[in-house]
Design an enzyme around this catalytic site. Structure first.
Site, PDB file in Angstrom:
ATOM      1  N   GLY A  11      38.194  83.505  -5.693  1.00  0.00           N
ATOM      2  CA  GLY A  11      37.009  84.370  -5.653  1.00  0.00           C
ATOM      3  C   GLY A  11      36.229  84.145  -4.370  1.00  0.00           C
ATOM      4  N   ALA A  12      36.971  83.885  -3.274  1.00  0.00           N
ATOM      5  CA  ALA A  12      36.338  83.423  -2.029  1.00  0.00           C
ATOM      6  C   ALA A  12      35.449  84.475  -1.380  1.00  0.00           C
ATOM      7  CB  ALA A  12      37.407  82.962  -1.046  1.00  0.00           C
ATOM      8  N   GLY A  14      33.621  86.606  -3.178  1.00  0.00           N
ATOM      9  CA  GLY A  14      32.529  86.932  -4.112  1.00  0.00           C
ATOM     10  C   GLY A  14      31.245  86.221  -3.710  1.00  0.00           C
ATOM     11  N   ILE A  16      29.455  83.647  -4.958  1.00  0.00           N
ATOM     12  CA  ILE A  16      29.424  82.178  -4.895  1.00  0.00           C
ATOM     13  C   ILE A  16      30.440  81.662  -3.877  1.00  0.00           C
ATOM     14  CG2 ILE A  16      29.769  80.051  -6.219  1.00  0.00           C
ATOM     15  CD1 ILE A  16      28.829  81.645  -8.704  1.00  0.00           C
ATOM     16  N   GLY A  17      31.616  82.300  -3.864  1.00  0.00           N
ATOM     17  CA  GLY A  17      32.638  81.900  -2.893  1.00  0.00           C
ATOM     18  C   GLY A  17      32.100  82.014  -1.474  1.00  0.00           C
ATOM     19  N   ASN A 133      32.881  81.490 -15.464  1.00  0.00           N
ATOM     20  CA  ASN A 133      32.457  81.340 -16.868  1.00  0.00           C
ATOM     21  C   ASN A 133      33.389  82.016 -17.859  1.00  0.00           C
ATOM     22  OD1 ASN A 133      30.155  79.728 -16.845  1.00  0.00           O
ATOM     23  ND2 ASN A 133      28.954  81.395 -15.953  1.00  0.00           N
ATOM     24  N   ASP A 161      22.855  73.258 -13.832  1.00  0.00           N
ATOM     25  CA  ASP A 161      21.920  72.957 -14.922  1.00  0.00           C
ATOM     26  C   ASP A 161      21.158  71.664 -14.622  1.00  0.00           C
ATOM     27  OD1 ASP A 161      23.048  75.152 -16.486  1.00  0.00           O
ATOM     28  OD2 ASP A 161      24.804  73.868 -16.593  1.00  0.00           O
ATOM     29  N   HIS A 189      28.210  74.608 -20.665  1.00  0.00           N
ATOM     30  CA  HIS A 189      27.389  75.329 -19.682  1.00  0.00           C
ATOM     31  C   HIS A 189      27.061  76.691 -20.291  1.00  0.00           C
ATOM     32  CE1 HIS A 189      25.859  77.275 -16.150  1.00  0.00           C
ATOM     33  NE2 HIS A 189      26.782  78.208 -16.261  1.00  0.00           N
TER      34      HIS A 189
END
Ligand code: NAI
Length: 329
Positions: A11-12, A14, A16-17, A133, A161, A189
């Site tokens: 997911g590079a 995306g 977060i990636g 997730n 978290d 999580h």
């Protein structure tokens, strides 16, 4: 000359990636003398965007970036070949109207092939961090589909978290966040997680002595941390990305750097039965690292209140496992 380490990020391209890989390439995580080869993995329709990300990496001219490998999710073994780290971010985000159970069934299959490709192609010392997730259960699926890879190499991310909890405690106590330590995240999580304020410290003192508003600790503190992801979505119109990427990097640092004495870091790992939590469940625990090995902090005692919270989140993990039992290899 130091041999490069290989770090795969799925997911590079995306959110977060994209927020992670430049920082990994910069040497922030593995140090300024450790060359890194990035393996960027995406679904086939996103490969063109990944080419653009690759151009930007080139344009940063990071001295620590020793190479870039790109692969698509239909060829995961190429993506994970000889990788020392596999950071599993790629997955389908939850959409409006989707129940948690639906998400598990959509993303679960991604992690069967991920586990198989890790076992087939990654380096013998591979360590895996699952962000996508539901990350605990996805991590369980990957672990169960990676025969031969020791279970203690698998982590699911609860560091966001921990960071959220530390920040809330610091704001309540009126201290800088660096004064807060030893915040463990127990369980899943998800909105059932238990952020453990009883063992948290503020300037080395028990948080429960510094913060005397125990109704807040047992109430708003826990629910704010549990629901922070939803609050960010409501405010930003998109899910946590920079903070999640930051937590991913903090997780890797937590694993590879010795934990300061008297503190802990948070991630979900394969339970060994500690604290009566069923062995084999990927469960958030307080952890310590000596820089090589990670272990679950032992000897903490829990109040009846804390234990009831832990029981709730462990039960949810069991239910999630039930949902994906056909994917567990
Ligand atoms: P995003 O949608 O911006 O990016 C996900 C990327 O994964 C996309 O580029 C997509 O093309 C790619 N992808 C989808 N399936 C793939 C596959 N099979 N193989 C490789 N790549 C694939 O989503 P974002 O915001 O980056 O979030 C990623 C995941 O992280 C989500 O599941 C999200 O729920 C989770 N997350 C976890 C957190 C945690 O604390 N554990 C915190 C925040 C997000």
């Amino acid at each position: 000359m130091v041999a490069p380490i290989r770090v795969a990020v799925t997911g590079a391209a995306g959110q977060i990636g994209y927020a992670s890989i430049f920082r990994i390439a910069s040497g922030e995580v593995f140090g300024p003398n450790q060359p890194v080869i990035l393996h960027l993995v995406e679904v086939p329709p996103v490969l063109k965007a990944l080419d653009g990300v690759h151009m930007e990496l080139d344009d940063c001219a990071f001295p620590t970036l020793a190479g870039v490998v790109k692969a698509d999710s239909d060829h995961l073994e190429d993506g994970f070949r000889d990788c020392n780290w596999v950071l599993c971010v790629g997955s389908i985000p939850r959409k409006a109207g989707m129940e948690r159970g639906d998400l598990i069934r959509v993303n679960g299959p991604i992690f069967t092939s991920t586990g198989r490709a890790i076992a087939a192609a990654a380096a013998p010392d591979v360590r895996v961090v699952v962000v996508g997730n539901p990350c605990n259960t996805n991590c369980l699926i990957a672990m169960k589909n990676a025969p031969g890879v020791p279970s203690n190499r698998f982590y699911a991310m609860t560091m966001l978290d921990q960071n959220r909890a530390a920040s809330q405690l610091a704001q309540k106590a009126g201290v800088p966040v660096g004064a807060v330590s030893n915040v463990g995240i127990w369980g899943n999580h998800s909105a059932t997680q238990y952020p453990d304020f009883y063992h948290a410290k503020i300037n080395g003192r028990p948080a429960t002595e510094v913060i005397t508003d125990h109704a807040w600790l047992q109430g708003d503190f826990i629910s704010t941390v549990q629901k922070r992801g939803a609050a960010v979505i409501a405010a930003r119109g998109a899910s946590s990305a920079a903070s999640a990427a930051n937590a991913l990097l903090d997780t890797v640092k937590g694993i590879i750097r010795p934990t300061p004495a008297g503190s802990c870091f948070s991630a979900a790992v394969c339970s060994d039965g500690s604290y009566g939590i069923e062995a084999g469940l990927i469960t958030g625990f307080p952890l310590v690292s000596d820089g090589q090995q990670v272990s679950i902090v032992q000897g903490q005692t829990h109040t009846a209140f804390a234990q009831s919270k832990i029981d709730i989140t462990i039960n949810e993990l069991r239910e999630e496992r039930e949902c994906v039992k056909d994917l567990l290899g």
